[in-house]
Each structure stands twice: as C-alpha cells, then as structure tokens.
Design a protein around this motif. Structure first.
Motif, PDB file in Angstrom:
ATOM      1  N   PRO A   1       0.807  -1.229   0.000  1.00 23.49           N
ATOM      2  CA  PRO A   1       0.000   0.000   0.000  1.00 23.49           C
ATOM      3  C   PRO A   1       0.842   1.283   0.000  1.00 23.49           C
ATOM      4  O   PRO A   1       0.351   2.336  -0.366  1.00 23.49           O
ATOM      5  CB  PRO A   1      -0.824  -0.114   1.275  1.00 23.49           C
ATOM      6  CG  PRO A   1      -0.053  -1.029   2.160  1.00 23.49           C
ATOM      7  CD  PRO A   1       0.663  -1.981   1.239  1.00 23.49           C
ATOM      8  N   HIS A   2       2.077   1.186   0.422  1.00 26.13           N
ATOM      9  CA  HIS A   2       3.005   2.326   0.398  1.00 26.13           C
ATOM     10  C   HIS A   2       4.220   1.853  -0.403  1.00 26.13           C
ATOM     11  O   HIS A   2       5.239   1.473   0.177  1.00 26.13           O
ATOM     12  CB  HIS A   2       3.407   2.739   1.812  1.00 26.13           C
ATOM     13  CG  HIS A   2       2.253   2.959   2.733  1.00 26.13           C
ATOM     14  ND1 HIS A   2       1.365   4.004   2.583  1.00 26.13           N
ATOM     15  CD2 HIS A   2       1.812   2.253   3.800  1.00 26.13           C
ATOM     16  CE1 HIS A   2       0.443   3.943   3.528  1.00 26.13           C
ATOM     17  NE2 HIS A   2       0.698   2.885   4.278  1.00 26.13           N
TER      18      HIS A   2
ATOM     19  N   THR B   1       6.643  -3.261   3.437  1.00 28.50           N
ATOM     20  CA  THR B   1       5.918  -4.517   3.217  1.00 28.50           C
ATOM     21  C   THR B   1       6.255  -5.577   4.260  1.00 28.50           C
ATOM     22  O   THR B   1       5.571  -6.592   4.340  1.00 28.50           O
ATOM     23  CB  THR B   1       6.198  -5.075   1.806  1.00 28.50           C
ATOM     24  OG1 THR B   1       7.614  -5.136   1.599  1.00 28.50           O
ATOM     25  CG2 THR B   1       5.563  -4.198   0.738  1.00 28.50           C
TER      26      THR B   1
ATOM     27  N   GLU C   1      -0.235  -0.511  10.133  1.00 23.97           N
ATOM     28  CA  GLU C   1      -0.295   0.653   9.245  1.00 23.97           C
ATOM     29  C   GLU C   1       0.780   1.624   9.695  1.00 23.97           C
ATOM     30  O   GLU C   1       0.843   1.993  10.870  1.00 23.97           O
ATOM     31  CB  GLU C   1      -1.671   1.300   9.307  1.00 23.97           C
ATOM     32  CG  GLU C   1      -1.779   2.606   8.572  1.00 23.97           C
ATOM     33  CD  GLU C   1      -1.322   2.522   7.126  1.00 23.97           C
ATOM     34  OE1 GLU C   1      -0.344   3.221   6.798  1.00 23.97           O
ATOM     35  OE2 GLU C   1      -1.926   1.760   6.354  1.00 23.97           O
TER      36      GLU C   1
END
Length: 126
Positions: A90-91, A111, A116
């Motif tokens: 997601p990043h 990862t 989060e």
C-alpha cells in the motif's frame, strides 16, 4: 455435476436461512508511540531483513545491502521515508528507519510491517 451440487447447496442454505461467511478485509491497526516519544512500535514480520544505507549517508535505504535482521515482534522504528526504492504494497516506496537485532542501523521495507505505518513520523521535516 459439481455445478448442480453448488446450486443445490446454495439453495438449501437460502431455504433454511443460513449464510455462507466470506472473508472480509479489515484495516491493520496503526503503529503506536514508544514511551520515549522518539520511536514507534509496529507489528512486523519476524526475521525480516534490515537494509543498510546508500554510501555514507544514513538518509537513503540501499535495497541491495542487508545489514541484519529483525526477529523481534513488535519492533520499534524511528521514522519513515517515502519516494525511495520500490517495495510494493500500500506504500510502494516507503521504508522505515530502525536498528537490526545485531545492532546495525538500517531500513526495513514497509511490506515487512503488518501495522499501518502512516502514524510513524517522517524522517525529514516537511
């Protein structure tokens, strides 16, 4: 034959008022502040590699140079940087500054962290 069985099973479940549960996605809990106020605790993959920095600079992760591993979980992290080497997830370009279990300073890929990482402060002033 299998298709008929699936249709019959679904029809039976509907007739008796049961539902088939499907997995649902849930957001991971965020990293949380360490008691010292300078670091953050995050849930991470045990045994994840910790990477060194490019050249003499401690500011940029080197995705080609492993300096240690992180077996602890949760582990603490100083800060995060975006816009670095691609890691996916997601990043996709986020890395977090930490110290490997062998005492070497380095970076962990976003990862390799379950939590989060948005709550972790940035390494550079914005």
């Amino acid at each position: 034959m299998r298709l008929r069985w699936l249709v019959a099973t679904a029809g039976l479940a509907a007739a008796i008022g049961t539902t088939v549960a499907s997995p649902s996605a849930s957001a991971a809990a965020g990293c949380w502040p360490h008691a010292d106020g300078n670091r953050y605790w995050c849930e991470n993959v045990s045994g994840a590699p910790v990477y060194g920095s490019i050249g003499n600079s401690r500011l940029y992760p080197n995705p080609d140079h492993v300096v240690g591993a992180m077996y602890s979980n949760p582990s603490w992290f100083y800060c995060k940087v975006d816009g670095q080497a691609y890691v996916g997830g997601p990043h996709p370009t986020r890395w977090l500054r930490t110290v490997a279990d062998n005492g070497q300073y380095g970076w962990m890929k976003d990862t390799a962290i379950y939590s989060e990482t948005d709550p972790v402060r940035g390494c550079y002033p914005s």
